[in-house]
Design a protein around this motif. Structure first.
Motif, PDB file in Angstrom:
ATOM      1  N   ASP A  94     -67.949 -23.428  53.823  1.00  0.00           N
ATOM      2  CA  ASP A  94     -67.794 -23.992  55.216  1.00  0.00           C
ATOM      3  C   ASP A  94     -68.991 -24.917  55.564  1.00  0.00           C
ATOM      4  O   ASP A  94     -69.959 -24.561  56.318  1.00  0.00           O
ATOM      5  N   LYS A  95     -68.803 -26.221  55.103  1.00  0.00           N
ATOM      6  CA  LYS A  95     -69.663 -27.184  55.480  1.00  0.00           C
ATOM      7  C   LYS A  95     -69.207 -28.010  56.645  1.00  0.00           C
ATOM      8  O   LYS A  95     -69.838 -29.325  56.787  1.00  0.00           O
ATOM      9  N   ILE A  96     -68.362 -27.756  57.186  1.00  0.00           N
ATOM     10  CA  ILE A  96     -67.594 -28.366  58.281  1.00  0.00           C
ATOM     11  C   ILE A  96     -68.820 -29.238  59.350  1.00  0.00           C
ATOM     12  O   ILE A  96     -68.536 -30.372  59.622  1.00  0.00           O
ATOM     13  N   THR A  97     -69.717 -28.403  59.661  1.00  0.00           N
ATOM     14  CA  THR A  97     -70.590 -29.019  60.686  1.00  0.00           C
ATOM     15  C   THR A  97     -71.183 -30.540  60.167  1.00  0.00           C
ATOM     16  O   THR A  97     -71.576 -31.099  60.882  1.00  0.00           O
ATOM     17  N   LEU A  98     -71.542 -30.505  59.001  1.00  0.00           N
ATOM     18  CA  LEU A  98     -72.104 -31.605  58.412  1.00  0.00           C
ATOM     19  C   LEU A  98     -71.425 -32.743  58.505  1.00  0.00           C
ATOM     20  O   LEU A  98     -72.228 -33.770  59.077  1.00  0.00           O
ATOM     21  N   PRO A  99     -70.034 -33.053  58.422  1.00  0.00           N
ATOM     22  CA  PRO A  99     -69.598 -34.534  58.584  1.00  0.00           C
ATOM     23  C   PRO A  99     -68.871 -34.185  60.039  1.00  0.00           C
ATOM     24  O   PRO A  99     -68.761 -35.675  60.595  1.00  0.00           O
ATOM     25  N   LEU A 100     -68.845 -33.149  60.557  1.00  0.00           N
ATOM     26  CA  LEU A 100     -68.287 -33.085  61.789  1.00  0.00           C
ATOM     27  C   LEU A 100     -69.126 -33.672  63.136  1.00  0.00           C
ATOM     28  O   LEU A 100     -68.657 -34.440  63.861  1.00  0.00           O
ATOM     29  N   ALA A 101     -70.248 -33.239  63.080  1.00  0.00           N
ATOM     30  CA  ALA A 101     -71.425 -33.669  63.995  1.00  0.00           C
ATOM     31  C   ALA A 101     -71.282 -35.165  64.351  1.00  0.00           C
ATOM     32  O   ALA A 101     -71.291 -35.920  65.181  1.00  0.00           O
ATOM     33  N   PRO A 102     -71.546 -35.984  63.118  1.00  0.00           N
ATOM     34  CA  PRO A 102     -71.817 -37.431  62.978  1.00  0.00           C
ATOM     35  C   PRO A 102     -70.320 -37.941  63.511  1.00  0.00           C
ATOM     36  O   PRO A 102     -70.357 -39.095  63.998  1.00  0.00           O
ATOM     37  N   LEU A 103     -69.163 -37.308  63.119  1.00  0.00           N
ATOM     38  CA  LEU A 103     -68.026 -37.886  63.138  1.00  0.00           C
ATOM     39  C   LEU A 103     -67.778 -37.914  64.698  1.00  0.00           C
ATOM     40  O   LEU A 103     -67.313 -38.749  65.332  1.00  0.00           O
ATOM     41  N   VAL A 104     -68.062 -36.891  65.307  1.00  0.00           N
ATOM     42  CA  VAL A 104     -67.862 -36.706  67.030  1.00  0.00           C
ATOM     43  C   VAL A 104     -68.961 -37.679  67.529  1.00  0.00           C
ATOM     44  O   VAL A 104     -68.218 -38.629  68.637  1.00  0.00           O
ATOM     45  N   ALA A 105     -69.927 -37.852  67.279  1.00  0.00           N
ATOM     46  CA  ALA A 105     -71.058 -38.500  67.710  1.00  0.00           C
ATOM     47  C   ALA A 105     -70.669 -40.109  67.653  1.00  0.00           C
ATOM     48  O   ALA A 105     -71.058 -40.789  68.419  1.00  0.00           O
ATOM     49  N   SER A 209     -60.344 -12.776  53.663  1.00  0.00           N
ATOM     50  CA  SER A 209     -61.458 -12.014  52.774  1.00  0.00           C
ATOM     51  C   SER A 209     -62.966 -12.567  52.808  1.00  0.00           C
ATOM     52  O   SER A 209     -63.667 -11.861  52.877  1.00  0.00           O
ATOM     53  N   GLY A 210     -63.006 -13.938  53.021  1.00  0.00           N
ATOM     54  CA  GLY A 210     -64.364 -14.532  53.031  1.00  0.00           C
ATOM     55  C   GLY A 210     -64.969 -14.633  54.494  1.00  0.00           C
ATOM     56  O   GLY A 210     -65.900 -15.248  54.640  1.00  0.00           O
ATOM     57  N   ALA A 211     -64.449 -13.929  55.379  1.00  0.00           N
ATOM     58  CA  ALA A 211     -64.805 -13.979  56.884  1.00  0.00           C
ATOM     59  C   ALA A 211     -65.186 -12.618  57.324  1.00  0.00           C
ATOM     60  O   ALA A 211     -64.678 -11.495  56.752  1.00  0.00           O
ATOM     61  N   PHE A 212     -65.976 -12.595  58.573  1.00  0.00           N
ATOM     62  CA  PHE A 212     -66.119 -11.425  59.149  1.00  0.00           C
ATOM     63  C   PHE A 212     -64.959 -10.650  59.758  1.00  0.00           C
ATOM     64  O   PHE A 212     -64.685  -9.283  59.656  1.00  0.00           O
ATOM     65  N   MET A 213     -63.871 -11.582  60.272  1.00  0.00           N
ATOM     66  CA  MET A 213     -62.532 -10.980  60.611  1.00  0.00           C
ATOM     67  C   MET A 213     -61.527 -11.132  59.583  1.00  0.00           C
ATOM     68  O   MET A 213     -61.140 -12.216  59.094  1.00  0.00           O
ATOM     69  N   LYS A 214     -61.111  -9.955  58.983  1.00  0.00           N
ATOM     70  CA  LYS A 214     -60.180  -9.850  57.771  1.00  0.00           C
ATOM     71  C   LYS A 214     -58.789  -9.871  58.217  1.00  0.00           C
ATOM     72  O   LYS A 214     -57.757 -10.484  57.517  1.00  0.00           O
ATOM     73  N   ASP A 215     -58.496  -9.757  59.611  1.00  0.00           N
ATOM     74  CA  ASP A 215     -56.874  -9.777  60.017  1.00  0.00           C
ATOM     75  C   ASP A 215     -56.728 -10.671  61.122  1.00  0.00           C
ATOM     76  O   ASP A 215     -57.654 -10.820  61.812  1.00  0.00           O
ATOM     77  N   LEU A 216     -55.614 -11.121  61.164  1.00  0.00           N
ATOM     78  CA  LEU A 216     -55.359 -12.072  62.516  1.00  0.00           C
ATOM     79  C   LEU A 216     -55.476 -11.388  63.694  1.00  0.00           C
ATOM     80  O   LEU A 216     -55.978 -12.180  64.661  1.00  0.00           O
ATOM     81  N   THR A 246     -59.308 -18.379  51.143  1.00  0.00           N
ATOM     82  CA  THR A 246     -59.557 -19.201  49.750  1.00  0.00           C
ATOM     83  C   THR A 246     -60.997 -20.085  50.273  1.00  0.00           C
ATOM     84  O   THR A 246     -61.005 -20.544  51.375  1.00  0.00           O
ATOM     85  N   PRO A 247     -61.754 -20.144  49.380  1.00  0.00           N
ATOM     86  CA  PRO A 247     -63.100 -21.208  50.148  1.00  0.00           C
ATOM     87  C   PRO A 247     -62.624 -22.424  50.396  1.00  0.00           C
ATOM     88  O   PRO A 247     -61.705 -23.168  49.942  1.00  0.00           O
ATOM     89  N   LEU A 248     -63.135 -23.057  51.497  1.00  0.00           N
ATOM     90  CA  LEU A 248     -63.076 -24.260  51.830  1.00  0.00           C
ATOM     91  C   LEU A 248     -63.629 -25.386  50.845  1.00  0.00           C
ATOM     92  O   LEU A 248     -64.784 -25.164  50.493  1.00  0.00           O
ATOM     93  N   GLY A 249     -62.803 -26.194  50.646  1.00  0.00           N
ATOM     94  CA  GLY A 249     -63.174 -27.405  49.643  1.00  0.00           C
ATOM     95  C   GLY A 249     -63.526 -26.891  48.155  1.00  0.00           C
ATOM     96  O   GLY A 249     -62.762 -25.768  47.609  1.00  0.00           O
ATOM     97  N   LEU A 345     -57.577 -17.217  44.662  1.00  0.00           N
ATOM     98  CA  LEU A 345     -58.990 -17.432  44.259  1.00  0.00           C
ATOM     99  C   LEU A 345     -59.813 -16.772  45.550  1.00  0.00           C
ATOM    100  O   LEU A 345     -59.661 -17.371  46.481  1.00  0.00           O
ATOM    101  N   ASP A 346     -60.338 -15.526  45.266  1.00  0.00           N
ATOM    102  CA  ASP A 346     -60.902 -14.970  46.709  1.00  0.00           C
ATOM    103  C   ASP A 346     -62.375 -15.537  47.083  1.00  0.00           C
ATOM    104  O   ASP A 346     -63.124 -15.641  46.397  1.00  0.00           O
ATOM    105  N   ALA A 347     -62.084 -15.842  48.318  1.00  0.00           N
ATOM    106  CA  ALA A 347     -63.175 -16.470  48.954  1.00  0.00           C
ATOM    107  C   ALA A 347     -64.449 -15.414  49.135  1.00  0.00           C
ATOM    108  O   ALA A 347     -65.515 -16.133  48.609  1.00  0.00           O
ATOM    109  N   TYR A 348     -64.224 -14.423  49.229  1.00  0.00           N
ATOM    110  CA  TYR A 348     -65.511 -13.310  49.280  1.00  0.00           C
ATOM    111  C   TYR A 348     -66.216 -13.387  47.889  1.00  0.00           C
ATOM    112  O   TYR A 348     -67.287 -13.464  48.024  1.00  0.00           O
ATOM    113  N   ALA A 349     -65.437 -13.232  46.989  1.00  0.00           N
ATOM    114  CA  ALA A 349     -65.749 -13.191  45.598  1.00  0.00           C
ATOM    115  C   ALA A 349     -66.878 -14.430  45.205  1.00  0.00           C
ATOM    116  O   ALA A 349     -67.725 -14.306  44.725  1.00  0.00           O
ATOM    117  N   VAL A 350     -66.361 -15.406  45.523  1.00  0.00           N
ATOM    118  CA  VAL A 350     -66.967 -16.853  45.371  1.00  0.00           C
ATOM    119  C   VAL A 350     -68.329 -16.882  45.861  1.00  0.00           C
ATOM    120  O   VAL A 350     -69.252 -17.209  45.555  1.00  0.00           O
TER     121      VAL A 350
END
Length: 431
Positions: A94-105, A209-216, A246-249, A345-350
């Motif tokens: 989850d690298k979204i902050t990196l491109p997101l902050a300059p994009l919005v700015a 699986s890769g998040a704190f919250m496992k269910d919707l 699944t992992p992002l990216g 491809l399990d996010a938590y395992a990666v």
């Protein structure tokens, strides 16, 4: 010695017996804990009672307000730009902050992105950016304000003065099995974000699986609680629930994720990272009173506007945007054992594998390796052939490879049938 107006045991009993804490009880126990008049053992008992019995909306709101009142509040009203911010509950890749902050700015909105470090299997934004030579995470208040006015985007460490009650309580929850309490997660996140003083906030609540919250359902409860807290505090708040099965990216690890973020800012990069970056940017701009069509937001990634802000943001914090990023000294491939279609491809395992390779830390004081991590060559739904690399492991310490590979046992599967691939990335919107 000053006599305390309440007894900690009475407050614990109130919540233990499923009764609602009064405003005065909440105000007192948060303040008394922060200054040491309530013992760690007593707050641990209260946190467990809250985890087991929950809190009403008024209780959570008052608890959050008390956490905010324990420290200082930032004020961006002097800026010439409106402010908006994003918070992710944490995931793998989850690298979204990196491109997101300059994009919005790049659309004339100020983004004061106060970020943290990774712990366990989820990466930290500051750790990623520190792989850029010279970049520094700590800014003074004056530096922060000047950079927001001039560049429009800041990604930096939060000052110690914001919600100190939360910092103390979070450390306690981490060692007492009470991290998963929805009221305590919500108040922890929102006390810092409200104290930060942004005008609008978009929450990225990860599910899987890769998040704190496992269910919707649990993720939706957390999102609703946080949106209500923000709204009640006068911050325009919405939440997107997004998939983290699944992992992002295609990268998990510090310099690896910076490299992928640069691809996104250059108009390419993995489509799931682009999709989420754009979706969050659209919500942030709308919250800041600058509604912008999705097509125009995407265009800013391809025409250099967002990249220009990125380069200025990195340089303003001492970094060299042209410097080569660190590369790990050792690599090892994980290959497909048969031909077919990658089904999962399990996010938590990666995330655990990247952590074991040196990209993360077990304790907050542990160092991280800038070049360590996992590179993904295939995602669910892709056809693969026997012997083809599915993943590449990166580390400076090759003795870590065995434990990283062990984390990946059973984390992926290859089948004969064409799989559906990854489901939708955006699962729901609250707000």
């Amino acid at each position: 010695m000053t006599r305390e107006p309440f007894d900690a045991v009475d407050v614990i009993r109130t919540k233990r017996d499923r009764r609602e804490l009064t405003d005065d009880q909440v105000d007192w126990v948060v303040d008394a804990y922060t200054r040491g008049a309530v013992d760690q053992e007593q707050m641990a008992a209260l946190a467990m009672a809250i985890l087991l019995n929950g809190m009403s909306r008024p209780e959570v709101a008052r608890w959050t307000a008390a956490m905010i009142a324990s420290g200082e509040r930032m004020d961006f009203s002097g800026l010439s730009r409106p402010t908006t911010d994003k918070h992710s509950t944490g995931g793998v890749g989850d690298k979204i902050t990196l491109p997101l902050a300059p994009l919005v700015a790049s659309f004339g909105v100020a983004v004061p992105q106060l970020s943290g470090r990774g712990l366990g299997h989820t990466g930290g934004t500051l750790d990623k950016l520190e792989s850029i030579p010279g970049w520094r995470a700590s800014l003074t208040g004056d530096e922060l304000m000047a950079q927001l006015e001039d560049v429009g985007a800041v990604i930096c460490a939060a000052g110690a003065g914001l919600a100190p009650a939360d910092k103390k309580l979070y450390a306690l929850r981490d060692v007492t099995g009470t991290v998963e309490s929805v009221p305590l997660i919500a108040s922890s996140i929102m006390s810092k974000k409200i104290a930060e003083g942004t005008g609008a906030l978009v929450l990225d609540v990860k599910v899987g699986s890769g998040a704190f919250m496992k269910d919707l359902d649990t993720a939706r409860e957390l999102a609703r609680t946080m949106v209500d807290l923000g709204t009640d505090a006068g911050v325009r708040t919405v939440a997107l629930l997004t998939d983290m099965a699944t992992p992002l990216g295609r990268a998990a690890g510090n310099a690896l994720e910076v490299r992928e973020s640069l691809d996104v800012l250059a108009g390419s990069g993995p489509e799931d990272v682009v999709e989420l970056t754009v979706a969050l940017a659209v919500e942030m701009l709308a919250g800041a009173g600058r509604p912008t069509p999705e097509a125009e937001v995407r265009a800013a990634l391809g025409d250099g506007r967002a990249m220009d802000v990125w380069r200025r943001m990195i340089a303003a914090q001492g970094g060299d945007p042209d410097a080569p990023l660190p590369v790990a000294a050792h690599r090892q491939d994980v290959v497909a054992d048969r031909s077919g279609v990658l089904g999962a491809l399990d996010a938590y395992a990666v995330g655990v594998a990247a952590w074991r390779l040196g990209a993360g830390r077990s304790r907050r004081e542990d160092p991280v390796q800038a070049g360590a991590g996992v590179e993904l060559h295939a995602k669910p739904g892709d056809e693969v052939t026997a012997g083809q690399p599915l993943l590449t492991l990166h580390t400076d310490t090759p003795e870590r490879f065995d434990r990283a590979r062990a984390a990946l046992d059973g984390a992926w599967s290859v089948g004969d049938e064409a799989a559906a691939g990854r489901g939708p990335l955006l699962l729901d919107r609250v707000g």
